[in-house]
Enzyme design. Structure first.
Site, PDB file in Angstrom:
ATOM      1  N   SER A   1      12.329 -18.288   1.262  1.00 43.06           N
ATOM      2  CA  SER A   1      11.022 -17.662   1.017  1.00 43.06           C
ATOM      3  C   SER A   1      10.276 -18.217  -0.196  1.00 43.06           C
ATOM      4  CB  SER A   1      11.180 -16.147   0.873  1.00 43.06           C
ATOM      5  OG  SER A   1      12.119 -15.843  -0.149  1.00 43.06           O
TER       6      SER A   1
ATOM      7  N   LYS B   1       4.156 -15.646   0.108  1.00 44.76           N
ATOM      8  CA  LYS B   1       3.164 -14.600  -0.161  1.00 44.76           C
ATOM      9  C   LYS B   1       1.730 -15.062   0.089  1.00 44.76           C
ATOM     10  CE  LYS B   1       5.472 -11.312  -3.151  1.00 44.76           C
ATOM     11  NZ  LYS B   1       6.831 -11.865  -3.345  1.00 44.76           N
TER      12      LYS B   1
ATOM     13  N   GLU C   1      -1.964  -4.422  -6.489  1.00 41.59           N
ATOM     14  CA  GLU C   1      -0.997  -3.999  -7.493  1.00 41.59           C
ATOM     15  C   GLU C   1       0.154  -4.989  -7.440  1.00 41.59           C
ATOM     16  OE1 GLU C   1      -0.554  -2.340  -4.492  1.00 41.59           O
ATOM     17  OE2 GLU C   1       1.609  -2.624  -4.277  1.00 41.59           O
TER      18      GLU C   1
HETATM   19  C1  LIG Z   1       8.008 -11.211  -3.136  1.00 41.83           C
HETATM   20  C2  LIG Z   1       9.088 -12.103  -2.656  1.00 41.83           C
HETATM   21  C3  LIG Z   1      10.063 -11.661  -1.730  1.00 41.83           C
HETATM   22  C4  LIG Z   1      10.158 -10.236  -1.256  1.00 41.83           C
HETATM   23  O1  LIG Z   1       9.105  -9.775  -0.497  1.00 41.83           O
HETATM   24  P1  LIG Z   1       9.199  -9.549   1.071  1.00 41.83           P
HETATM   25  O2  LIG Z   1       7.964  -8.786   1.375  1.00 41.83           O
HETATM   26  O3  LIG Z   1      10.453  -8.779   1.349  1.00 41.83           O
HETATM   27  O4  LIG Z   1       9.234 -10.877   1.707  1.00 41.83           O
HETATM   28  C5  LIG Z   1      11.002 -12.579  -1.274  1.00 41.83           C
HETATM   29  N1  LIG Z   1      11.019 -13.849  -1.714  1.00 41.83           N
HETATM   30  C6  LIG Z   1      10.111 -14.311  -2.606  1.00 41.83           C
HETATM   31  C7  LIG Z   1      10.189 -15.729  -3.051  1.00 41.83           C
HETATM   32  C8  LIG Z   1       9.129 -13.453  -3.106  1.00 41.83           C
HETATM   33  O5  LIG Z   1       8.243 -13.918  -4.000  1.00 41.83           O
END
Ligand SMILES: *Cc1c(COP(=O)(O)O)cnc(C)c1O
Length: 393
Positions: free
Chosen positions: A377, A89, A111
């Protein structure tokens, strides 16, 4: 096939900017200026500098040896979990705070649902000395206390939204109202590839650094830039958009997004938008979303707060419709099992969201000579309580 956004902000039939009249000045300024700004030399220099020295990029592309042995194939993990603040993010919030500075904005609003995007936004506001206001459903403020504390320590003001269900949708309404009232000095940082044009494309451009690095790093590992497939979890779809972006035009690379099925796609407690959704407008863009017969948004559910979203970015709706990408789903139980598997095979505790991407490994047949990249992610620190409750340590 074309997978780029067009001038009007559409990917095929999806996207656009379905905004109230009052928001036109804000959105028009962004639409007209974002491309020129983010492609300018000065912006690129600042963006690359902060990604390297502040975020810690490039994130490693790690060959997961024991996981690969278990699946009889070659699996690489793109380690977005090692970024500052623990997920992908931050790539987007760094990009948008630099854009806000270029536009001479002094005040940032956002938000947040689970609080992850709120923390990433409060972080870059502290970094740049900008005023930060985060809208959050009153119920979420209670449920996500640790993230609320982090935002406050970072200097942000957290305003609980007390209308409706007191969750993300209500926080979004409050943020839009704020922006309409403060068009001159305020930038609204959206946290995924959702919202009106140009947000889906803009956020994709910021996250595209993920696939740019994967290509270079794969070349180092195996002497070619293109894997057999890339797998990423999908909430709004930003980490997947970033991991897919530089492979979109190379149709030999299979792209797989994984949605949160929650308790199962046959139950009401799910967030599998593309699997179950229909075409509609949410968050000012036309895409696929989970709705009732008469068009009411269905409250989504997933064990992972980051995937608990009833819509999906328009790029993914287009990739789904054109079959350029395939979308699978994983249930809470499958996800927990895959999180434990990665932890004990590789010593990496993944975020619950990221474990959805890992769960896909059990749903496809991997061949010995294939190369699969899984976008990890985020890290699992924030999910320890859920893991401990389930596994009972
Ligand atoms: C917020 C988040 C997501 C989901 O958001 P996307 O916009 O679909 O990437 C996925 N993995 C993590 C670790 C997150 O914090």
């Amino acid at each position: 096939m074309n997978y780029q956004v067009n001038k009007k902000g559409y990917y095929g039939e999806f996207g656009g900017a379905y905004i109230p009249e009052m928001m036109h000045p804000n959105i028009e300024e962004l639409q007209q200026r974002y491309m020129e700004i983010i492609n300018s030399y000065n912006f690129r220099q600042d963006f690359i500098h902060l990604l390297k020295h502040y975020v810690g990029r490039p994130s490693p592309l790690y060959f997961a040896k024991r996981l690969s042995e278990k699946y009889g194939s070659n699996i690489y993990l793109k380690r977005e979990d090692l970024n500052h603040t623990g997920s992908h993010k931050i790539n987007n919030t760094i990009g948008q705070i630099l854009l806000a500075k270029s536009l001479n904005k002094k005040r940032i609003i956002a938000e947040t649902g689970a609080g992850q995007h709120g923390v990433a936004t409060a972080t870059v506001c502290a970094l740049m000395g900008m005023k930060c206001i985060v809208y959050m459903g009153a119920l979420d403020v209670e449920r996500q206390a640790p993230n609320v504390k982090k935002m406050k320590m970072l200097g942000a003001e957290v305003i609980p939204a007390v209308s409706g269900n007191q969750t993300l949708k209500d926080a979004t309404n409050e943020a839009m109202r704020d922006w309409i009232n403060n068009p001159e000095d305020t930038h609204y940082i959206i946290g995924s590839v959702v919202g009106p044009h140009p947000y889906p494309d803009m956020v994709t451009q910021f996250q595209a650094v993920i696939s740019e690095e994967i290509k270079m790093q794969l070349d180092e590992h195996i002497g070619r830039e293109f894997p057999t497939r890339v797998i990423a979890c999908v909430g709004g779809g930003s980490n997947a958009a970033g991991a897919f972006y530089h492979f979109l035009e190379n149709e030999s690379v299979e792209l797989i997004g994984v949605e949160a099925a929650g308790k199962g796609v046959e139950t009401k407690e799910t967030a599998a938008t593309l699997t179950l959704g229909k075409v509609g407008v949410l968050h000012s863009a036309k895409s696929m979303l989970m709705q009732t017969e008469d068009g009411q948004i269905v409250e989504p559910y997933s064990i992972s707060a980051g995937l608990d979203y009833p819509g999906i970015g328009p790029l993914h709706a287009h990739l789904f419709q054109t079959k350029r990408a395939r979308y699978l789903w994983a249930t809470d139980e499958e996800v927990l099992e895959s999180a434990l598997e990665l932890t004990q095979l590789e010593g990496i505790i993944p975020a619950l969201e990221s474990a959805h991407a890992l769960a896909a490994l059990k749903k496809i047949k991997l061949q010995p000579d294939e190369v699969t990249v899984v976008n990890l992610s985020g890290r699992g620190d924030k999910d320890m309580e859920t893991y401990l409750n389930y596994f009972g340590y």
